[in-house]
Every structure is written in structure tokens, then in C-alpha cells.
Scaffold this motif. Structure first.
Motif, PDB file in Angstrom:
ATOM      1  N   THR A  28      44.154  22.751  31.757  1.00  0.00           N
ATOM      2  CA  THR A  28      45.446  22.157  31.439  1.00  0.00           C
ATOM      3  C   THR A  28      46.140  22.954  30.338  1.00  0.00           C
ATOM      4  N   ARG A  29      47.415  22.681  30.180  1.00  0.00           N
ATOM      5  CA  ARG A  29      48.202  23.339  29.143  1.00  0.00           C
ATOM      6  C   ARG A  29      47.699  22.936  27.758  1.00  0.00           C
ATOM      7  N   ALA A  30      47.392  21.658  27.576  1.00  0.00           N
ATOM      8  CA  ALA A  30      46.879  21.205  26.290  1.00  0.00           C
ATOM      9  C   ALA A  30      45.547  21.875  25.979  1.00  0.00           C
ATOM     10  N   ASP A  31      44.678  22.014  26.988  1.00  0.00           N
ATOM     11  CA  ASP A  31      43.418  22.727  26.796  1.00  0.00           C
ATOM     12  C   ASP A  31      43.678  24.130  26.260  1.00  0.00           C
ATOM     13  N   LEU A  32      44.577  24.838  26.915  1.00  0.00           N
ATOM     14  CA  LEU A  32      44.835  26.229  26.563  1.00  0.00           C
ATOM     15  C   LEU A  32      45.426  26.365  25.166  1.00  0.00           C
ATOM     16  N   LEU A  33      46.457  25.559  24.865  1.00  0.00           N
ATOM     17  CA  LEU A  33      47.144  25.710  23.584  1.00  0.00           C
ATOM     18  C   LEU A  33      46.274  25.246  22.415  1.00  0.00           C
ATOM     19  N   LEU A  34      45.583  24.129  22.570  1.00  0.00           N
ATOM     20  CA  LEU A  34      44.714  23.665  21.490  1.00  0.00           C
ATOM     21  C   LEU A  34      43.468  24.547  21.367  1.00  0.00           C
ATOM     22  N   GLY A  35      42.958  25.025  22.494  1.00  0.00           N
ATOM     23  CA  GLY A  35      41.827  25.946  22.442  1.00  0.00           C
ATOM     24  C   GLY A  35      42.204  27.250  21.762  1.00  0.00           C
ATOM     25  N   ALA A  36      43.413  27.747  22.037  1.00  0.00           N
ATOM     26  CA  ALA A  36      43.879  28.966  21.382  1.00  0.00           C
ATOM     27  C   ALA A  36      44.062  28.743  19.885  1.00  0.00           C
ATOM     28  N   GLU A  37      44.563  27.567  19.506  1.00  0.00           N
ATOM     29  CA  GLU A  37      44.712  27.244  18.086  1.00  0.00           C
ATOM     30  C   GLU A  37      43.350  27.251  17.397  1.00  0.00           C
ATOM     31  N   ALA A  38      42.356  26.702  18.068  1.00  0.00           N
ATOM     32  CA  ALA A  38      41.013  26.698  17.496  1.00  0.00           C
ATOM     33  C   ALA A  38      40.444  28.111  17.405  1.00  0.00           C
ATOM     34  N   ALA A  39      40.727  28.949  18.395  1.00  0.00           N
ATOM     35  CA  ALA A  39      40.259  30.335  18.346  1.00  0.00           C
ATOM     36  C   ALA A  39      40.884  31.083  17.177  1.00  0.00           C
ATOM     37  N   LEU A  40      42.154  30.819  16.914  1.00  0.00           N
ATOM     38  CA  LEU A  40      42.796  31.425  15.752  1.00  0.00           C
ATOM     39  C   LEU A  40      42.149  30.930  14.462  1.00  0.00           C
ATOM     40  N   ARG A  41      41.804  29.654  14.439  1.00  0.00           N
ATOM     41  CA  ARG A  41      41.190  29.076  13.244  1.00  0.00           C
ATOM     42  C   ARG A  41      39.833  29.724  12.962  1.00  0.00           C
ATOM     43  N   THR A  42      39.057  29.958  14.019  1.00  0.00           N
ATOM     44  CA  THR A  42      37.714  30.513  13.849  1.00  0.00           C
ATOM     45  C   THR A  42      37.683  32.025  13.973  1.00  0.00           C
ATOM     46  N   GLN A  43      38.837  32.611  14.381  1.00  0.00           N
ATOM     47  CA  GLN A  43      38.921  34.068  14.584  1.00  0.00           C
ATOM     48  C   GLN A  43      37.842  34.553  15.547  1.00  0.00           C
ATOM     49  N   THR A  44      37.698  33.828  16.647  1.00  0.00           N
ATOM     50  CA  THR A  44      36.726  34.208  17.667  1.00  0.00           C
ATOM     51  C   THR A  44      37.392  34.209  19.036  1.00  0.00           C
ATOM     52  N   ALA A  45      36.871  35.066  19.924  1.00  0.00           N
ATOM     53  CA  ALA A  45      37.293  35.106  21.330  1.00  0.00           C
ATOM     54  C   ALA A  45      38.778  35.371  21.504  1.00  0.00           C
ATOM     55  N   LEU A  46      39.411  36.038  20.536  1.00  0.00           N
ATOM     56  CA  LEU A  46      40.859  36.233  20.617  1.00  0.00           C
ATOM     57  C   LEU A  46      41.283  37.127  21.790  1.00  0.00           C
ATOM     58  N   PRO A  47      40.594  38.214  22.111  1.00  0.00           N
ATOM     59  CA  PRO A  47      41.012  39.000  23.292  1.00  0.00           C
ATOM     60  C   PRO A  47      40.974  38.174  24.574  1.00  0.00           C
ATOM     61  N   ALA A  48      39.946  37.350  24.733  1.00  0.00           N
ATOM     62  CA  ALA A  48      39.859  36.514  25.935  1.00  0.00           C
ATOM     63  C   ALA A  48      40.978  35.476  25.953  1.00  0.00           C
ATOM     64  N   VAL A  49      41.296  34.931  24.790  1.00  0.00           N
ATOM     65  CA  VAL A  49      42.377  33.946  24.705  1.00  0.00           C
ATOM     66  C   VAL A  49      43.711  34.598  25.051  1.00  0.00           C
ATOM     67  N   ALA A  50      43.945  35.798  24.545  1.00  0.00           N
ATOM     68  CA  ALA A  50      45.190  36.508  24.867  1.00  0.00           C
ATOM     69  C   ALA A  50      45.297  36.741  26.369  1.00  0.00           C
ATOM     70  N   SER A  51      44.184  37.104  26.989  1.00  0.00           N
ATOM     71  CA  SER A  51      44.187  37.324  28.439  1.00  0.00           C
ATOM     72  C   SER A  51      44.487  36.035  29.193  1.00  0.00           C
ATOM     73  N   ARG A  52      43.894  34.908  28.750  1.00  0.00           N
ATOM     74  CA  ARG A  52      44.156  33.622  29.387  1.00  0.00           C
ATOM     75  C   ARG A  52      45.633  33.255  29.259  1.00  0.00           C
ATOM     76  N   LEU A  53      46.194  33.453  28.090  1.00  0.00           N
ATOM     77  CA  LEU A  53      47.607  33.121  27.883  1.00  0.00           C
ATOM     78  C   LEU A  53      48.518  33.992  28.752  1.00  0.00           C
ATOM     79  N   GLN A  54      48.181  35.266  28.874  1.00  0.00           N
ATOM     80  CA  GLN A  54      48.990  36.151  29.711  1.00  0.00           C
ATOM     81  C   GLN A  54      48.941  35.725  31.167  1.00  0.00           C
ATOM     82  N   ASP A  55      47.761  35.351  31.640  1.00  0.00           N
ATOM     83  CA  ASP A  55      47.647  34.870  33.024  1.00  0.00           C
ATOM     84  C   ASP A  55      48.474  33.601  33.217  1.00  0.00           C
ATOM     85  N   TRP A  56      48.430  32.712  32.236  1.00  0.00           N
ATOM     86  CA  TRP A  56      49.201  31.469  32.314  1.00  0.00           C
ATOM     87  C   TRP A  56      50.689  31.769  32.403  1.00  0.00           C
TER      88      TRP A  56
END
Length: 520
Positions: free
Chosen positions: A405-433
Motif C-alpha cells: 500500500t501507499r501508506a506502507d511505502l511512505l511510512l516504511g521509507a520514513e523509517a528507513a530514513l530514520r534508521t539510515q538503512t536500506a535506502l537504495p532499495a527504498v529509492a528503487s521501490r519509490l521509483q517503481d511506484w
């Protein structure tokens, strides 16, 4: 037609006006004398206003809505409303209510207002607005879906275009005077009467009104869309009963929908009569229509979303403190716990909010557990929750990023920014979206932040520009694209393909900016 008017050299558009135009002007029914004399065209027939002109008008209004402080892009509520909206759109298309030309050329986009009054409205060009107050008072998903189906039918039958097509010769200042009067009516009737004192402005207002025939048409078509989408037709009846009860209790202004869509005994009786007819219909679908399962979310999920709408529409800390304290009762309902947790979160009481969210999650049925998990994640990624250093953030982040879901993606990305982890994968997910949903401004903004964290400055500025373009702010988008092109040479030359895309997109939005300026 352009609904803006000028004062001096600058366009004048009061901040909340876009919502007023939709809710109070475009959807107000005609007086009985006008309705009796209205010569309506056949279903869906429109002369005078092209689809392109209607879309331009809708874009012009939506552009101002995006800038309004009352505009709300809440990922959780947007996801929930789309669970209702997409089946309704699909049913309208399958029934032939939305022909391919309308389907392709109108926006078909939902907009949410923070306003806690009970209202929803259709806009030209396929935009539809839902106010938080409407979500808050509905008890089931079919009730809310029935209002959305009604408004969708106003758009699919091009009721707004039918009314506006009669106004081609209207002077812009007359339209402006009428709109200002409607705006003033929200707070002071005397001021409104003064603003619409001229007989010409009154005539214009009446000509823009939806007729009673159009309201009945939207009821009939909307009921078919609602049931065709798999929702229970009883939702229409129970929503009408709720509105009729509010009307009997001398509406105090919290139900604008009653004034923009006044109920008649005939309309209420018609909806009641359609329930047994729908139940007696053949079990198989009509030829060419898809088999639609019951898509209605469970009542427990709707109650949580209604609680969320109530909290997000309330800015007063006293009310939010009361909600937070109400959950102290041992037998507090799930909705009360959800409202309490969200209220504590908005008050900056992160530890209390997290404790309440976990309490609600522990007692939640399987159908709503993900909703509680997202609330916990929302609490944990807030700046004020840094001191919690909660070990649950990682698992909740991973669970969200694995969701669809959109909420999954946006809140998950926010958490990734908070923890500074998995950012390349998150960027790829956002681009696909965004490849599939290029108009998602919030996703573009999130991608810009992730790219900045990765040191991809050129791409970050470009994504920021795309966020402006997605909200029809072509001036801001063009400025950001130019800013990307003016970055230091080392940053620009590091990504030649991205720079080429930026150049093409800058030219495109500059052309859209010129077109928009000409329409004003």
C-alpha cells in the motif's frame, strides 16, 4: 471558463475558496421554480463545454486546493478511501457510465479536506473532494461509499459541465462576486446577501445550481454504481436516513451536505424502494458486466478510520486530551483506543501513544492488525519519539516496506530514513511506484529526501520539481528544474541521462506554465 477574477494586476482567490466553489456553488440544488423549468438534456448529453475545457477548469481549482492549508494527504486515509473509490470507478466503467473518452481525459482523483463538517463534493474535470467530517460520522464503509458513488455520478453524467456550459457569456467579475458571496455565507449571512445583492449575480448563482432532476439522476446512477461495485445498497438508505434525521433536528451548520443536496421525501422513498428491487435482481451479472465480490472493508476497519478522521480534523488540544484520557477505561472500544493513541501522538506524548497503540494491537482482530502496526510506525518515526529508541522500529519498517500500500511505502521509507538503512532499495521501490503513479506528489517528495540522503543531489532536486508538477504548481516545478541545471558541473555531469530528462521536463512544465497563465 475561468473562475478566477483579478483585482489590480494579481489574481485574487481567497484561500478556502476552492472548497467553497465545489461544496457551496456547484452542488447547490435549484429552487423549485427553476427545477420545474429546467430542460435537462438526455443522460450524459453535454453541449457547449468540451471535456478538455472541463478538465482545465478542474485543474485550475485543484491547483488552489493543493495550496490550501485544509488540503490533507494522509497516506492511511488515502489508502482507505481508494479501497472504496477504485471499485466504484471500475463499476461505473463496466456499466458504461464512464465512456473511454471520459475515463482517459478526466483526473478521477480524490482530494481530502481537514474540514470537520459533513460534506463531499464533485469538481469539474473528475476531481472529488471528501471532508473529514463525512468520514467521521459514517458508521460503515457502504455509507461512505454511497456518498462517493453519488458524487462520482455527478461527474460521470457531466452535471457540472451541463450547468457551466450555459455560462459562456458570463463576465468574470460577476462570477467573482457570486463566489465571494458564497464564501461569506459560511460565516455571515448578512455579508453574503450584500455580496450577492445584484440581480445579475443572483441569477448566475441560480444558473449554476444542480437541479432536482440531476440529484435524482445521481441517486439512481449512484445506486447502480454502488451495488455494481459490490457494496450493499443498504448503505445508500442508511446514509439517507442519517442525513434526514440531521435535517429533522434543525441542522446547525455541521451538515453542509444537507444544504448542497437537500433530501426530499421522494428521494428518500426512492432509495428505500430500490433495496428490495436490488435483492430480487437475478443472481448473475448482466451481459458484459464483471462478477464483483463484496469489496466492503470490515466494520471494525471503518470505525478506526472514522476515529482517525475525527482526530485529524480537530486542532484543539483540549479535545485531543479528552480523547487521550477516554481510553483509560478498561473496556474502551478499539475506535476509542485508536483515537486516544493518535491524539497522544499529536500532542507529542510519544510514550503514551505507543503504549495505547500496542494495547489496541493486542486486542485487534486479524483484519485490523496492519492498521495498528502502521499507527505504531507513525508514532515511532516522529521526531519527538527519538528518545524511545524502540527495538520494534526495525521489524515494523521491514513489514511496511514488504507491504503493497501507499501508506506502507511512505511510512516504511520514513523509517528507513530514520534508521539510515536500506535506502537504495527504498529509492528503487519509490521509483517503481512513481512509474505507475507519476501524479503522487508525496511519493516524489519522499524520493527526493531519500536521494538526498544517498548523496544524489541532482536526482533529489529533480524529484522535488516533479512533486511541484504533480500538484499543478508548474511555476515552482520549472524553478526547481532550472535549479537542478544550475548545480555545480561535477554534480550535473555525474548523471548525464538524468540531466537530459531534466531538460525535457523543464521544457514541458514551462509550456504548461504558459498555458495556465493564458487561461487566467
Amino acid at each position: 471558463m475561468n473562475l478566477r477574477f483579478r483585482s489590480g494586476s494579481a489574481p485574487f482567490w481567497p484561500r478556502p475558496l476552492a472548497w467553497v466553489v465545489a461544496a457551496s456553488v456547484l452542488l447547490t440544488p435549484l429552487p423549485a421554480s427553476w427545477a420545474q423549468n429546467a430542460a435537462l438534456p438526455s443522460l450524459g448529453d453535454v453541449s457547449g463545454m468540451s471535456i478538455a475545457a472541463e478538465r482545465r477548469l478542474g485543474d485550475s481549482i485543484a491547483r488552489d486546493i493543493f495550496r490550501d492549508p485544509d488540503y490533507l494527504d494522509d497516506p492511511v486515509l488515502v489508502d482507505y478511501l481508494n479501497v472504496l473509490w477504485q471499485p466504484l470507478l471500475g463499476a461505473a466503467r463496466a456499466r458504461g457510465d464512464i465512456p473511454p473518452e471520459l475515463s482517459d481525459r478526466l483526473a478521477w482523483q480524490l482530494l481530502i479536506s481537514r474540514d470537520k463538517r459533513v460534506n463531499a463534493f464533485a469538481l469539474p474535470g473528475g476531481y472529488m473532494g471528501v471532508q473529514l467530517g463525512l468520514i467521521a460520522v459514517t458508521e460503515t464503509a457502504p455509507e461512505l461509499a454511497s456518498v462517493m458513488a453519488h458524487e462520482l455520478s455527478h461527474v460521470s453524467q457531466r452535471h457540472i459541465a451541463r450547468m457551466l456550459s450555459k455560462q459562456d457569456q458570463m463576465a468574470p467579475w460577476l462570477m467573482g462576486a457570486m463566489i465571494l458571496g458564497v464564501l461569506a455565507a459560511r460565516s455571515n449571512v448578512d455579508v453574503a446577501n450584500a455580496a450577492i445583492a445584484g440581480s445579475q449575480a443572483v441569477a448566475i448563482q441560480n444558473q449554476l445550481n444542480f437541479s432536482r432532476d440531476m440529484e435524482r439522476e445521481a441517486d439512481r446512477v449512484g445506486f447502480g454504481v454502488l451495488t455494481g461495485a459490490g457494496f450493499e445498497g443498504q448503505g445508500f438508505v442508511s446514509m439517507f436516513d442519517k442525513l434526514q434525521q440531521a435535517a429533522r433536528l434543525n441542522d446547525d451548520g455541521s451538515f453542509p451536505y444537507l444544504r448542497s443536496h437537500p433530501l426530499t421525501s421522494e428521494r428518500v422513498a426512492d432509495m428505500h424502494a430500490r433495496i428490495p428491487l436490488a435483492s430480487a435482481a437475478p443472481s448473475g451479472p448482466r451481459i458484459g458486466a464483471p462478477v464483483v465480490p463484496n469489496v466492503s472493508p470490515p466494520k471494525e476497519q471503518h470505525q478506526l478510520m472514522a476515529a482517525r478522521a475525527r482526530v485529524l480534523s480537530e486542532n484543539g488540544p483540549d479535545r485531543q486530551r479528552a480523547w487521550a484520557q477516554a481510553a483509560q477505561a478498561p473496556q474502551a472500544s478499539a475506535a476509542a483506543l485508536y483515537a486516544a493513541a493518535l491524539s497522544a501522538h499529536r500532542l507529542g506524548q510519544s510514550a503514551q501513544a505507543l503504549a495505547l497503540a500496542r494495547r489496541g494491537r493486542a486486542a485487534a482482530p486479524v483484519s485490523t492488525q496492519v492498521t495498528w502496526d502502521l499507527l505504531q510506525l507513525e508514532i515511532l518515526v516522529a521526531p519527538g519519539a527519538k528518545a524511545l529508541a524502540d527495538v520494534a522500529l526495525g521489524p515494523l519498517r521491514d513489514q511496511a516496506l514488504a507491504g503493497g500500500t501507499r501508506a506502507d511505502l511512505l511510512l516504511g521509507a520514513e523509517a528507513a530514513l530514520r534508521t539510515q538503512t536500506a535506502l537504495p532499495a527504498v529509492a528503487s521501490r519509490l521509483q517503481d511506484w512513481l512509474v505507475a503513479r507519476p501524479k503522487d506528489a508525496s511519493a516524489w517528495q519522499m524520493l527526493s529526501r531519500v536521494q538526498a540522503a544517498l548523496g544524489q543531489r541532482l536526482r533529489s532536486v529533480r524529484s522535488d520539481a516533479e512533486a511541484h508538477a504533480a500538484q499543478l504548481d508548474f511555476s515552482g516545478a520549472a524553478e526547481r528544474f532550472r535549479a537542478a541545471q544550475m548545480l555545480p558541473a561535477a554534480e550535473r555531469n555525474a548523471d548525464a541521462m538524468e540531466l537530459a530528462i531534466i531538460d525535457v521536463r523543464r521544457r514541458e512544465v514551462e509550456a504548461l506554465q504558459r498555458d495556465s497563465a493564458r487561461q487566467e
